[in-house]
Design a protein around this motif. Structure first.
Motif, PDB file in Angstrom:
ATOM      1  N   ALA A 103       0.850  -1.188   0.000  1.00  0.00           N
ATOM      2  CA  ALA A 103       0.000   0.000   0.000  1.00  0.00           C
ATOM      3  C   ALA A 103       0.884   1.236   0.000  1.00  0.00           C
ATOM      4  O   ALA A 103       1.958   1.248   0.593  1.00  0.00           O
ATOM      5  CB  ALA A 103      -0.886  -0.009   1.240  1.00  0.00           C
ATOM      6  N   ASN A 113      -5.299   2.692  -3.475  1.00  0.00           N
ATOM      7  CA  ASN A 113      -5.052   1.446  -2.734  1.00  0.00           C
ATOM      8  C   ASN A 113      -6.309   0.585  -2.703  1.00  0.00           C
ATOM      9  O   ASN A 113      -6.254  -0.623  -2.949  1.00  0.00           O
ATOM     10  CB  ASN A 113      -4.663   1.754  -1.283  1.00  0.00           C
ATOM     11  N   LEU A 158      -7.713  -1.226   4.625  1.00  0.00           N
ATOM     12  CA  LEU A 158      -7.042  -2.193   3.739  1.00  0.00           C
ATOM     13  C   LEU A 158      -6.796  -3.554   4.370  1.00  0.00           C
ATOM     14  O   LEU A 158      -6.451  -4.501   3.683  1.00  0.00           O
ATOM     15  CB  LEU A 158      -5.687  -1.625   3.284  1.00  0.00           C
TER      16      LEU A 158
END
Ligand SMILES: Nc1nc2c(ncn2[C@@H]2O[C@H](COP(=O)(O)OP(=O)(O)OP(=O)(O)O)[C@@H](O)[C@H]2O)c(=O)[nH]1
Ligand SMILES: [Mg+2]
Length: 196
Positions: A103, A113, A158
């Motif tokens: 990322a 991302n 994420l």
């Protein structure tokens, strides 16, 4: 899928570094290449544009010692992060054993991302893989930059499943080997479970 050769007692594993354009995938491989002994590594191959963007992939083979009498060979690949190279990304994911998601920590790259993780999930699914079942680690790169989002925020976006995660500054090598060791370990665990 890992390729196990019983006669030469070798395990071949494919690890793919995935992530948005300019997040630092190639920089990870370059650092690994620079810091490993010549007897451990093969040639690093990079197919890049004139501006150093990955055009097709980078490839670095590493021999990382033995496990249960088998030599382990890791084939590290990066994908091209630029959105329009999706066909190449799909090809490079074929036969993958483990994935590192790199990322870009910069706040303005949050959207890129997210799109890239989604693209990873989709491309894996097309080939019958489930990201949630593959050896998978996340690297928050570019921690050195002043506009880096907090790790807590990046994790929320994420890494909701909290797979192993690492803070990195690939340009000076911070976190690069921790990331590699972690994904390599996960891949070998799968091998050992498979071989009983
Ligand atoms: N400040 C900072 N710059 C970084 C870091 N990692 C990589 N970079 C820089 O970011 C730029 C892009 O790095 P690459 O490794 O080429 O990115 P990539 O993910 O391979 O990009 P694509 O091949 O286009 O997908 C380069 O100028 C690197 O030097 C980092 O941790 N901090
Ligand atoms: Mg690259």
């Amino acid at each position: 899928m890992s390729f196990i050769n019983y006669s030469s007692r070798e395990i071949n594993c494919k690890i793919v570094y995935y992530g948005p354009g300019l997040c630092g995938k190639t920089t990870n491989l370059q650092h690994i290449y620079q810091k490993t002994n010549p007897d451990v590594k093969g040639k690093m191959i990079s197919l890049a544009t004139e501006t150093e963007r990955t055009l097709f992939f980078d490839f670095l083979p590493l021999a990382l010692g033995e496990i249960r009498g088998f030599k382990t060979r890791f084939h590290l690949y990066t994908v091209p992060g630029q959105v329009f190279y999706d066909a190449s990304r799909k090809l490079i994911l074929k036969g993958v054993d483990g994935v590192v998601f790199v990322a870009d920590s910069q706040i303005e790259r949050v959207e890129a991302n997210l799109e890239s993780v989604e693209n990873l999930r989709t491309n894996l699914a097309e080939q019958g893989y489930d990201l949630d079942k593959l050896p998978y680690v996340v690297q928050y790169n570019k921690r050195d930059l002043p506009n880096a989002a907090s790790v807590a925020e990046l994790r929320r976006l994420l890494n909701p499943r909290t797979v192993p995660e690492f803070e990195a500054t690939a340009t000076n090598g911070v976190g690069v080997f921790d990331t590699l060791k972690s994904v390599a370990k996960l891949v070998l665990q799968v091998f050992m479970l498979g071989s009983g």
